[in-house]
Design an enzyme around this catalytic site. Sequence first.
Site, PDB file in Angstrom:
ATOM      1  CE  LYS A 243     -56.827  31.546 -17.904  1.00  0.00           C
ATOM      2  NZ  LYS A 243     -56.158  30.141 -17.967  1.00  0.00           N
TER       3      LYS A 243
ATOM      4  NE  ARG B  14     -58.260  17.018 -22.158  1.00  0.00           N
ATOM      5  CZ  ARG B  14     -59.157  17.908 -22.496  1.00  0.00           C
ATOM      6  NH1 ARG B  14     -60.326  17.835 -21.805  1.00  0.00           N
ATOM      7  NH2 ARG B  14     -58.772  18.857 -23.319  1.00  0.00           N
TER       8      ARG B  14
ATOM      9  CE1 TYR C  20     -59.517  32.205 -20.145  1.00  0.00           C
ATOM     10  CE2 TYR C  20     -58.670  34.324 -20.217  1.00  0.00           C
ATOM     11  CZ  TYR C  20     -58.519  32.900 -20.218  1.00  0.00           C
ATOM     12  OH  TYR C  20     -57.221  32.647 -20.696  1.00  0.00           O
TER      13      TYR C  20
ATOM     14  CG  LEU D 291     -55.051  22.448 -18.287  1.00  0.00           C
ATOM     15  CD1 LEU D 291     -54.698  21.382 -19.351  1.00  0.00           C
ATOM     16  CD2 LEU D 291     -55.366  21.617 -17.052  1.00  0.00           C
TER      17      LEU D 291
END
Length: 214
Positions: free
Chosen positions: A128, A36, A124, A72
């Site tokens: 994943k 980014r 979370y 990422l």
Amino acid sequence: MGKTAVVIGATGLVGRALVDQLVGMASIDRVVTLTRCPAPHSAAKVDNHQVDFDHLEASENLFKADFLFSCLGSTLKQAGSLQAQRKVDLDYQLCAAKLALKQGVCHYLLVSSSGANAKSKSAYLAMKGELESKVKALPFSCISIFRPSLLLGEREEFRLAETLATYCLPILARVPGLKRYRPIRGSEVAQKMAQVSQLDNTGVIEYSLEAVFV
């Protein structure tokens, strides 16, 4: 002729170490890092590109390579909301995988998490697990999924919960059945990813903490 590797998440704990690993490999001629913000590297074979992950399709040509390493990831605190974290940890990565597939990438290597499960009560781990399920459905020649637990190493930002866990998890991991939750250095994961990329594998292969990072 050497090969090209694309790395997303190249400024993170595993990603930084991975880029250094790839730079030192004679079989890799070019390492493309997509970030980014500008992230220059001292090695001449590293080609950094600043991209807009919200419009990653505009950078599709940068995914033309032999490998895509997906490191990422974010935290709820960094992202600001679960929806924003999902965008980074799932949407961006899935988009990158699809673009890489269109550009002819054969081997996709993903850093996931120990305990990843789309049906998990943990948002979370469910995130994943959902990502894993979706990328497994993509027709790459080989998909390698790495599931480390808590990652150790120097980060740019301080994380209190992870600092506390650094001291607690090694003790808990001695309990039978909890070995997969022991901490591991990000550089160890990076080294394993680089090694696996050189293997002549096909299909989906999952690397759990207790199986390989010992």
